[in-house]
Structure formats: structure tokens, C-alpha cells
Design a protein around this motif. Sequence first.
Motif, mmCIF file in Angstrom:
data_model
loop_
_atom_site.group_PDB
_atom_site.id
_atom_site.type_symbol
_atom_site.label_atom_id
_atom_site.label_comp_id
_atom_site.label_asym_id
_atom_site.label_seq_id
_atom_site.Cartn_x
_atom_site.Cartn_y
_atom_site.Cartn_z
ATOM 1 N N VAL A 201 0.649 -0.966 0.102
ATOM 2 C CA VAL A 201 -0.248 -0.120 -0.238
ATOM 3 C C VAL A 201 0.739 1.326 -0.020
ATOM 4 C CG1 VAL A 201 -1.681 1.135 1.496
ATOM 5 C CG2 VAL A 201 -2.280 -1.077 1.327
ATOM 6 N N GLU A 202 1.543 1.087 0.827
ATOM 7 C CA GLU A 202 2.626 1.967 0.983
ATOM 8 C C GLU A 202 4.192 2.470 -0.002
ATOM 9 O OE1 GLU A 202 3.881 3.567 4.551
ATOM 10 O OE2 GLU A 202 1.884 2.519 5.949
ATOM 11 N N HIS A 203 4.244 1.309 -0.852
ATOM 12 C CA HIS A 203 5.209 1.174 -2.012
ATOM 13 C C HIS A 203 6.137 1.187 -1.572
ATOM 14 C CE1 HIS A 203 2.001 2.606 -4.734
ATOM 15 N NE2 HIS A 203 1.341 3.562 -3.957
ATOM 16 N N PHE A 204 6.440 0.565 -0.421
ATOM 17 C CA PHE A 204 7.525 0.093 0.203
ATOM 18 C C PHE A 204 7.942 -1.493 -0.555
ATOM 19 C CE2 PHE A 204 6.629 2.223 3.975
ATOM 20 C CZ PHE A 204 7.369 3.178 3.932
ATOM 21 N N SER A 205 9.174 -1.602 -0.412
ATOM 22 C CA SER A 205 9.864 -2.857 -0.509
ATOM 23 C C SER A 205 9.369 -3.895 0.556
ATOM 24 C CB SER A 205 11.176 -3.107 -1.487
ATOM 25 O OG SER A 205 11.655 -2.617 -2.490
ATOM 26 N N THR A 206 9.501 -5.963 0.395
ATOM 27 C CA THR A 206 9.342 -5.774 0.912
ATOM 28 C C THR A 206 9.711 -7.214 1.467
ATOM 29 O OG1 THR A 206 7.518 -7.016 3.029
ATOM 30 C CG2 THR A 206 7.396 -7.443 0.453
ATOM 31 N N ARG A 207 10.079 -8.200 2.179
ATOM 32 C CA ARG A 207 10.776 -9.578 1.865
ATOM 33 C C ARG A 207 9.775 -10.605 3.091
ATOM 34 N NH1 ARG A 207 16.063 -8.982 5.974
ATOM 35 N NH2 ARG A 207 15.305 -10.295 7.768
ATOM 36 N N VAL A 208 10.667 -11.558 2.423
ATOM 37 C CA VAL A 208 9.837 -13.140 2.951
ATOM 38 C C VAL A 208 10.838 -14.099 3.185
ATOM 39 C CG1 VAL A 208 7.591 -12.153 2.718
ATOM 40 C CG2 VAL A 208 8.431 -14.090 1.692
ATOM 41 N N GLY A 209 9.889 -14.896 3.616
ATOM 42 C CA GLY A 209 11.200 -16.406 3.344
ATOM 43 C C GLY A 209 11.221 -17.177 4.913
ATOM 44 N N LEU A 210 11.541 -17.824 4.598
ATOM 45 C CA LEU A 210 11.691 -18.937 6.349
ATOM 46 C C LEU A 210 12.736 -18.201 7.064
ATOM 47 C CD1 LEU A 210 12.050 -22.564 4.854
ATOM 48 C CD2 LEU A 210 10.366 -21.532 5.951
ATOM 49 N N GLU A 211 13.475 -17.163 7.363
ATOM 50 C CA GLU A 211 13.667 -16.210 8.302
ATOM 51 C C GLU A 211 13.110 -16.167 8.754
ATOM 52 O OE1 GLU A 211 16.899 -12.817 8.934
ATOM 53 O OE2 GLU A 211 17.439 -13.691 7.215
ATOM 54 N N ASP A 212 12.530 -15.461 8.228
ATOM 55 C CA ASP A 212 10.687 -14.243 9.370
ATOM 56 C C ASP A 212 9.505 -14.798 9.374
ATOM 57 O OD1 ASP A 212 12.335 -12.170 8.667
ATOM 58 O OD2 ASP A 212 11.324 -11.448 6.827
ATOM 59 N N GLY A 213 9.413 -16.156 8.605
ATOM 60 C CA GLY A 213 7.706 -17.308 9.194
ATOM 61 C C GLY A 213 7.675 -18.185 8.273
ATOM 62 N N LYS A 214 7.081 -19.432 8.673
ATOM 63 C CA LYS A 214 6.656 -19.852 7.790
ATOM 64 C C LYS A 214 5.288 -20.490 7.544
ATOM 65 C CE LYS A 214 6.282 -22.977 12.274
ATOM 66 N NZ LYS A 214 7.322 -24.328 12.133
ATOM 67 N N HIS A 215 4.427 -19.436 7.655
ATOM 68 C CA HIS A 215 3.107 -19.817 7.875
ATOM 69 C C HIS A 215 2.654 -19.151 6.250
ATOM 70 C CE1 HIS A 215 2.948 -21.007 12.044
ATOM 71 N NE2 HIS A 215 2.155 -21.877 11.826
ATOM 72 N N LEU A 216 1.982 -19.499 6.175
ATOM 73 C CA LEU A 216 1.575 -18.676 4.308
ATOM 74 C C LEU A 216 0.085 -17.583 5.014
ATOM 75 C CD1 LEU A 216 0.444 -21.853 2.432
ATOM 76 C CD2 LEU A 216 2.597 -19.605 1.879
ATOM 77 N N PRO A 217 -0.328 -16.618 3.850
ATOM 78 C CA PRO A 217 -1.340 -15.649 4.585
ATOM 79 C C PRO A 217 -2.530 -16.615 4.737
ATOM 80 C CG PRO A 217 -0.665 -15.042 2.489
ATOM 81 C CD PRO A 217 -0.187 -16.434 2.763
#
Length: 239
Positions: A201-217
Motif C-alpha cells: 500500500v505504501e509503495h515500499f519493498s518487502t521480504r519473505v522467507g523462512l528467516e521471517d516466518g513459515k506460515h502462508l497468508p
Amino acid sequence: MIVQACINGSRNPDFHPLIPSTVEDMVRDAVAVIEAGAAELHVHPRDRAGRETLAAVDETVAAIRQSCPGTFIGVSTGAWIEGNEERTREAIARWHVLPDYASVNLSETDAPGVMDLLHRKGIGVEAGLATVADAERFVKTEGHDRVLRILVELDHESDDEEAMRSCDGILSVLRKADVKRPILLHGYDQTVWPFVRRARVEHFSTRVGLEDGKHLPNGEIARDNAELVSAAVAIFWHM
């Protein structure tokens, strides 16, 4: 705006059986997440026993770069990895196969020195801000205007509302200081997906992966890093 893949961090197989802990595992996941839509990689290199070490950066970056040519590759410089400021600097100074960028946590005592060393080696700096105090320190740090990007990482808050308030405070400090660097926003465990959506929404980049969490939305446990990246890409480009 990009989706970065953070494929392992300090997590171990007790967290998820497919945490990549060897160079071969990291290469496998690097290829998979790029195919799933990640624009770049953030990895924590490890030795053959699976322990995080800055000494493994050359081998790891070289192997991933061979399999993912042209992909931006970043590593961590977290103080816990070597457990000593002098050893951290010595390890970074010995790097010959350079990552494109390295993350530096502003909460750590030697952050300004590590940032300066990375700049002198021609490595981009991803400045990690987890608190308002980190942001206030960052804007007073010499060379802060030369960082590649700012990593706003909300990984200690107990709930979504607290995490959002912390984020608001960090962004307020950056705005007041007229900081113009790109921002990558990410959460941790229960706050991963709220911050993926906020970043969109705020036009930032983001990251995901098993470092941050293992659950899907939807709350299910992801099969692997690639499935997490696919879910984030779907939010970013189809929301």
C-alpha cells in the motif's frame, strides 16, 4: 518495489525441515525463489556444520551467483555471528567474492564502523532499523545518506498493533530527517503478512522467507521458501 527472499536467517531445521543450511541447499532455494518471483536474495552463509559464519560468504556468494547470474545477493553482518566486533571486521575485510549488499543492525554497537567498512569495500549497506532509537541513531550516523536502502524490520513486537506503532515511529523519524533512501519493510512470524500488505500500500519493498516466518497468508505452513515468495508476489502485483 521488490520482493526480497530471506531464505534462512538464524533458523534451524526444528523450525522448518527445509531451512537451507548448506551451500547446496542455499543454491537450490535461491534458484527456486527467483523462479517464484523474488527480485533478490538475503542469505546467512554457514559452514559445513550448519553454523552461521562470515567466513563462508565467499563460497556461498560465488555458488549462488553462478546459479543465479545477475541476481542481487545480500548477506547479514549480525554481531551474533562472530560474537566479537574485531572478528566481524576482520572477516568482512577478508571477503574477496563480494555480496552486492550487506545488512547492518543499527542496534549493534559497532554498526557505524561496519557500515564504513562495507562502503570502503564497495558493498551496498542495508541499514536495519528495529526501533525508534535505531532510527534516531541512523539519521545521526555519518554516511547514512549513502546506504543502499533502509530495512525497517519489526521482529520483536508482541502483536500487530504494537508493531504498526513501532513502524509509524521509525518512519516519522526518517521523514523528519528528510531521508530519501528506499525502504524495505518486513515483519516476523505473526506480523509477516500485515507488513507485506502495508509495504504494498505504501509503495515500499518487502521480504519473505523462512528467516521471517513459515506460515502462508491463510495460516498453513508453507512447503518451502518458494511458496512463501509466490504468496508475497501475488499480494504485491495482484492486490
